[in-house]
Design a protein around this motif. Structure first.
Motif, PDB file in Angstrom:
ATOM      1  N   ASP A   1       0.827  -1.200   0.000  1.00 20.06           N
ATOM      2  CA  ASP A   1       0.000   0.000   0.000  1.00 20.06           C
ATOM      3  C   ASP A   1       0.862   1.251   0.000  1.00 20.06           C
ATOM      4  OD1 ASP A   1      -2.175  -1.637   0.100  1.00 20.06           O
ATOM      5  OD2 ASP A   1      -2.568  -1.358   2.237  1.00 20.06           O
ATOM      6  N   ALA A   2       0.363   2.289  -0.605  1.00 24.44           N
ATOM      7  CA  ALA A   2       1.110   3.540  -0.734  1.00 24.44           C
ATOM      8  C   ALA A   2       1.525   4.111   0.621  1.00 24.44           C
ATOM      9  CB  ALA A   2       0.264   4.558  -1.496  1.00 24.44           C
ATOM     10  N   LYS A   3       0.691   3.941   1.645  1.00 22.74           N
ATOM     11  CA  LYS A   3       1.001   4.544   2.944  1.00 22.74           C
ATOM     12  C   LYS A   3       2.251   3.933   3.581  1.00 22.74           C
ATOM     13  CE  LYS A   3      -2.336   1.607   5.467  1.00 22.74           C
ATOM     14  NZ  LYS A   3      -3.596   1.638   6.240  1.00 22.74           N
ATOM     15  N   PHE A   4       2.545   2.668   3.228  1.00 25.15           N
ATOM     16  CA  PHE A   4       3.754   2.048   3.766  1.00 25.15           C
ATOM     17  C   PHE A   4       5.002   2.541   3.030  1.00 25.15           C
ATOM     18  CE2 PHE A   4       0.397  -1.171   4.674  1.00 25.15           C
ATOM     19  CZ  PHE A   4       0.400  -1.019   6.058  1.00 25.15           C
ATOM     20  N   ILE A   5       4.857   2.838   1.752  1.00 25.17           N
ATOM     21  CA  ILE A   5       5.971   3.431   1.002  1.00 25.17           C
ATOM     22  C   ILE A   5       6.246   4.837   1.510  1.00 25.17           C
ATOM     23  CG2 ILE A   5       6.795   4.038  -1.310  1.00 25.17           C
ATOM     24  CD1 ILE A   5       4.812   1.997  -2.441  1.00 25.17           C
TER      25      ILE A   5
ATOM     26  N   ASP B   1       1.290   7.158  -8.429  1.00 25.07           N
ATOM     27  CA  ASP B   1       0.665   6.233  -9.381  1.00 25.07           C
ATOM     28  C   ASP B   1      -0.375   5.348  -8.702  1.00 25.07           C
ATOM     29  OD1 ASP B   1       2.213   7.293 -11.353  1.00 25.07           O
ATOM     30  OD2 ASP B   1       3.541   5.568 -11.577  1.00 25.07           O
ATOM     31  N   LYS B   2      -0.055   4.824  -7.537  1.00 28.78           N
ATOM     32  CA  LYS B   2      -0.975   3.926  -6.836  1.00 28.78           C
ATOM     33  C   LYS B   2      -2.279   4.629  -6.465  1.00 28.78           C
ATOM     34  CE  LYS B   2       2.144   0.493  -4.773  1.00 28.78           C
ATOM     35  NZ  LYS B   2       1.342  -0.698  -5.097  1.00 28.78           N
ATOM     36  N   CYS B   3      -2.176   5.914  -6.129  1.00 29.94           N
ATOM     37  CA  CYS B   3      -3.348   6.642  -5.651  1.00 29.94           C
ATOM     38  C   CYS B   3      -4.054   7.423  -6.754  1.00 29.94           C
ATOM     39  CB  CYS B   3      -2.952   7.575  -4.513  1.00 29.94           C
ATOM     40  SG  CYS B   3      -2.296   6.734  -3.066  1.00 29.94           S
ATOM     41  N   SER B   4      -3.595   7.273  -7.988  1.00 30.90           N
ATOM     42  CA  SER B   4      -4.241   7.919  -9.125  1.00 30.90           C
ATOM     43  C   SER B   4      -5.465   7.125  -9.561  1.00 30.90           C
ATOM     44  CB  SER B   4      -3.257   8.048 -10.286  1.00 30.90           C
ATOM     45  OG  SER B   4      -2.165   8.885  -9.922  1.00 30.90           O
ATOM     46  N   GLU B   5      -6.276   7.703 -10.422  1.00 34.62           N
ATOM     47  CA  GLU B   5      -7.507   7.053 -10.855  1.00 34.62           C
ATOM     48  C   GLU B   5      -7.242   5.704 -11.513  1.00 34.62           C
ATOM     49  OE1 GLU B   5     -10.590   7.970 -10.180  1.00 34.62           O
ATOM     50  OE2 GLU B   5      -9.716   9.596  -9.002  1.00 34.62           O
ATOM     51  N   GLU B   6      -6.096   5.598 -12.219  1.00 36.71           N
ATOM     52  CA  GLU B   6      -5.766   4.340 -12.895  1.00 36.71           C
ATOM     53  C   GLU B   6      -4.997   3.382 -11.997  1.00 36.71           C
ATOM     54  OE1 GLU B   6      -4.603   7.336 -13.843  1.00 36.71           O
ATOM     55  OE2 GLU B   6      -6.176   7.876 -15.285  1.00 36.71           O
ATOM     56  N   GLY B   7      -4.700   3.780 -10.778  1.00 34.21           N
ATOM     57  CA  GLY B   7      -3.888   2.969  -9.887  1.00 34.21           C
ATOM     58  C   GLY B   7      -4.691   1.976  -9.077  1.00 34.21           C
ATOM     59  N   SER B   8      -4.008   1.313  -8.142  1.00 30.93           N
ATOM     60  CA  SER B   8      -4.659   0.282  -7.326  1.00 30.93           C
ATOM     61  C   SER B   8      -5.384   0.852  -6.115  1.00 30.93           C
ATOM     62  CB  SER B   8      -3.610  -0.736  -6.856  1.00 30.93           C
ATOM     63  OG  SER B   8      -2.583  -0.082  -6.102  1.00 30.93           O
ATOM     64  N   GLN B   9      -5.177   2.146  -5.809  1.00 30.82           N
ATOM     65  CA  GLN B   9      -5.822   2.768  -4.646  1.00 30.82           C
ATOM     66  C   GLN B   9      -6.465   4.105  -5.026  1.00 30.82           C
ATOM     67  OE1 GLN B   9      -1.917   1.404  -2.271  1.00 30.82           O
ATOM     68  NE2 GLN B   9      -3.180   2.806  -1.104  1.00 30.82           N
TER      69      GLN B   9
ATOM     70  N   HIS C   1     -10.218   5.217  -0.261  1.00 36.22           N
ATOM     71  CA  HIS C   1     -10.001   3.823  -0.638  1.00 36.22           C
ATOM     72  C   HIS C   1      -9.980   2.933   0.603  1.00 36.22           C
ATOM     73  CE1 HIS C   1      -7.832   0.263  -2.240  1.00 36.22           C
ATOM     74  NE2 HIS C   1      -8.444   0.587  -3.369  1.00 36.22           N
ATOM     75  N   ALA C   2     -10.289   1.664   0.410  1.00 32.73           N
ATOM     76  CA  ALA C   2     -10.375   0.721   1.532  1.00 32.73           C
ATOM     77  C   ALA C   2      -9.059   0.562   2.284  1.00 32.73           C
ATOM     78  CB  ALA C   2     -10.839  -0.646   1.009  1.00 32.73           C
TER      79      ALA C   2
END
Length: 536
Positions: free
Chosen positions: A43-47, A117-125, A202-203
Motif C-alpha cells: 500500500d502507498a502509505k507504507f511506502i 501512481d498507486k493513488c491515481s484514478e488508474e492505480g490500485s488505490q 479507498h479501503a
C-alpha cells in the motif's frame, strides 16, 4: 482390438497424470522462488514512511548538507574528504563525491512517484487523494534537490516505476533541462494543493502513523506545499519575466504556509540512541568539520547572541588555554583570542580535535527540516524588501530572526543533553525571546536601514547555520544572490567557489548522456545552473 484400446487408454491415463503432476510441479516451483518477505506491491502509505525518512535523513540532512556547509562557510572541512572539499581539490568535481546521494535522491523520487501512481484514478488505490498529495510534495522536494544541485539532469525518463520484469523503463535516460524540471516541481505542488484537502476514501485507509512527518495531518502537508512553492518561486526570480508577480506569489504562498514553529515540517524522530540526527551522526563517526572563522566574524560584528551559545571547545582542548570567558555575553577585548580557536576558511591544518566546533555538531536529537517556520518568514521578508515595502519587511524580519534564534535553542538543548559526547566549554543561559527582540532592535535595525536586502539575507544565512540540514538551502541563496551581483557574504576561502555539484559516477560511467554532460567535471567551477543565470 480390445487389447489395443486398453493400451491406448492406459497411455492416455499416464499422460494425463504426468501432465497434472508436471503442472503442479511448475506451480510449486514458482511459489518456491517467491520471496514472501519482500512483496512486489504494498500500500502507498507504507511506502510513504520510507520516502519521508530517506528524504529527510539522507537527502536533506546528508552529503549535500555536509559539503554545502563547507562551501557556504557555515563550517570548515578539516579532515579527509571535507578537508579536500575545503581546499578545493578533487572532491569538489569528482563524480564519486556525490554518487551515494545521486542514487539516493533518485530512489526517493521513484518511490514518491509510485505513491502518486498507486493513488491515481488508474492505480490500485484510487480515491486516496491525500496520500497522493503527500507523494506529490515529496516528489517536488526530491526533484528540487536534483535540479538545484545538478542543474540539467535525467528526470522525465529517470526514477520511474519499474516494468513488470523488474527492469527500468529507460536504461540510459536522457537529460532534462533544469527549467523543465522546475516546471514539473511547480506542477507537483499545484497538484498536491488540490489533492491534499480531498481526503482518502479507498479501503486501504489513511496513512495515520505511517506519516511520520505530520501523523496524517493533511492541513500541515498543505502548508508545506505552499511554503515549498514560495521557495521554488523565489529560486527562479532572476529568470522570471514578471518579477513583481513572482514576488506577490511568494507572499501569497507564505500566508498559507507555516504560521508558527508548530506548523513547520520538522522530521523529529531522533532519539539520540538508535536514531541519530544526520549531522551529529556524521560528526560523531568522522569529526571532519570545525567552527568557521568567517561566520564567527559576522557574529562578532553584530554582537550576535549565538556567540555565547553556539560554540563548543575543541574535544581535545587543553583546559590551560584560557578558554574561560569566551562564551560570555560580551566579547569586547577577547575577539582575537576567540577567533584564533576557529578554523580558517580554505586553509586549515588537517587536524582533528584542535579547533573549536559548532555546538550543533553535538545535537543528536535535533530535527531535520523539510522546511522551517523561520525560512517561511525570511522568504516573506525578502519579498517585501524587493517590493520596497520596507516597514512591513522590517516587522517580518524581526519575526524571522526571533524564530531562528528560538530554533537554535532547540538544537543547543539537544547538544547539551547529549551524554555520549559531552559538550566542553559552554554552560551559558538560553537566549530568551526578549533578548532576541532586543538584539533585533539594537544590532539588526541599523544594518537593515543601511542595506535592507543584505541584512535580511545575512540574517537568513545565520539562521540556516545549525543541525537541521538547512545549509543546502543556504547554498541556493548564496548562488542566487551571487548571480544577481549581490556578493554580500564576505567568504574567506581563497579557492574557487563551486557553482554546482558533479553528477554521480554510477551514471557517468554507464549513461552516455550523463557522461557527456560531466566531461572532466571542471564545469562545476564555471557554469551556473539555469536559475542562477547559466544555461544548464
Amino acid at each position: 482390438m480390445k487389447v489395443r484400446y486398453n493400451k491406448i487408454k492406459t497411455y492416455l491415463s499416464v499422460a494425463l497424470v504426468a501432465g497434472v503432476l508436471f503442472s503442479c510441479s511448475e506451480d510449486k516451483m514458482d511459489k518456491i522462488n517467491q520471496d514472501i518477505d519482500n512483496p512486489h506491491s504494498v500500500d502507498a502509505k507504507f511506502i510513504l514512511t520510507d520516502v519521508i525518512t530517506s528524504t529527510a535523513f539522507s537527502n536533506i540532512g546528508g552529503d549535500f548538507n555536509h559539503y554545502f556547509s563547507s562551501y557556504v562557510e557555515n563550517e570548515v572541512g578539516i579532515f579527509n574528504q571535507l578537508y579536500n572539499a575545503e581546499t578545493r581539490v578533487s572532491e569538489v568535481y569528482s563524480s564519486a563525491t556525490f554518487n551515494n546521494i545521486w542514487g539516493g535522491v533518485y530512489s526517493s523520487l521513484k518511490n514518491a512517484r509510485i505513491i502518486i501512481d498507486k493513488c491515481s484514478e488508474e492505480g490500485s488505490q484510487p480515491g486516496n487523494y491525500t496520500t497522493k498529495g503527500m507523494g506529490e510534495v515529496l516528489a517536488a522536494v526530491n526533484a528540487g534537490l536534483i535540479a538545484d544541485a545538478f542543474g540539467d539532469a535525467p528526470f522525465s525518463q529517470a526514477a520511474l516505476p519499474q516494468l513488470d520484469n523488474g527492469k527500468p523503463q529507460f536504461m540510459t535516460p536522457e537529460m532534462d533541462k533544469q527549467k523543465d524540471i522546475y516546471t514539473a516541481i511547480i506542477a507537483y505542488l499545484d497538484a498536491a494543493i488540490e489533492d491534499l484537502p480531498k481526503g482518502d476514501t479507498h479501503a486501504t485507509g489513511k496513512p495515520g502513523a505511517q506519516d511520520i512527518l505530520f501523523k496524517g495531518d493533511a492541513n500541515k502537508w498543505l502548508k508545506l506545499a505552499y511554503g515549498l512553492k514560495a521557495r521554488y518561486t523565489m529560486h527562479t526570480l532572476n529568470v522570471t519575466e514578471d518579477k513583481t508577480a513572482a514576488l506577490n506569489t511568494v507572499l501569497e504562498c507564505c500566508k498559507k504556509a507555516a504560521q508558527n514553529a508548530g506548523d513547520q515540517a520538522a522530521f523529529n524522530v531522533y532519539d539520540g540512541v538508535a536514531n541519530l540526527n544526520p549531522l551529529f551522526d556524521f560528526f560523531y563517526s568522522r569529526e571532519y568539520t570545525a567552527a568557521s572563522a568567517s561566520l564567527t566574524k559576522k557574529l562578532i560584528v553584530r554582537n550576535d547572541p549565538r556567540l555565547h551559545r553556539a560554540f563548543a571547545d575543541a574535544i581535545g582542548a587543553d583546559e590551560s588555554l584560557g578558554a574561560e570567558g569566551f562564551y560570555s555575553k560580551q566579547l569586547t577585548g577577547k575577539e582575537e583570542n576567540f577567533l584564533s580557536m576557529m578554523a580558517p576558511n580554505g586553509k586549515p591544518q588537517q587536524v582533528q580535535e584542535v579547533y573549536n566546533t559548532s555546538i550543533f555538531l553535538f545535537a543528536a536529537t535535533a530535527p531535520t527540516m523539510f522546511m522551517s517556520y523561520h525560512e517561511v518568514k525570511f522568504l516573506e521578508a525578502e519579498a517585501l524588501v524587493r517590493l520596497n515595502r520596507l516597514e512591513e519587511a522590517k516587522a517580518t524580519l524581526k519575526e524571522a530572526i526571533v524564530a531562528g534564534l528560538m530554533n537554535m535553542e532547540v538544537s543547543v538543548d539537544a547538544a547539551l543533553e547529549n551524554t555520549s559526547v559531552p559538550v566542553k566549554g559552554n554552560s551559558t543561559e538560553a537566549v530568551t525571546i526578549a533578548e532576541a527582540e532586543e538584539y533585533f532592535e539594537t544590532e539588526v535595525v541599523p544594518l537593515f536601514n543601511a542595506d535592507p536586502l543584505k541584512e535580511t539575507m545575512i540574517q537568513k544565512y545565520l539562521a540556516f547555520w545549525g543541525a537541521n540540514g538547512e545549509s543546502t538551502e543556504c547554498y541556493n541563496d548564496v548562488r542566487r544572490l551571487k548571480s544577481e551581483g549581490h556578493d554580500i557574504y564576505d567568504f574567506e576561502n581563497p579557492g574557487k567557489f563551486p557553482l554546482r555539484t558533479p553528477y554521480g559516477s554510477d551514471d557517468v560511467t554507464t549513461n552516455p548522456n550523463v557522461e557527456n554532460a560531466y566531461g572532466n567535471g571542471q564545469y562545476v567551477f564555471s557554469e551556473n545552473v539555469w536559475w542562477a543565470g547559466g544555461s544548464r
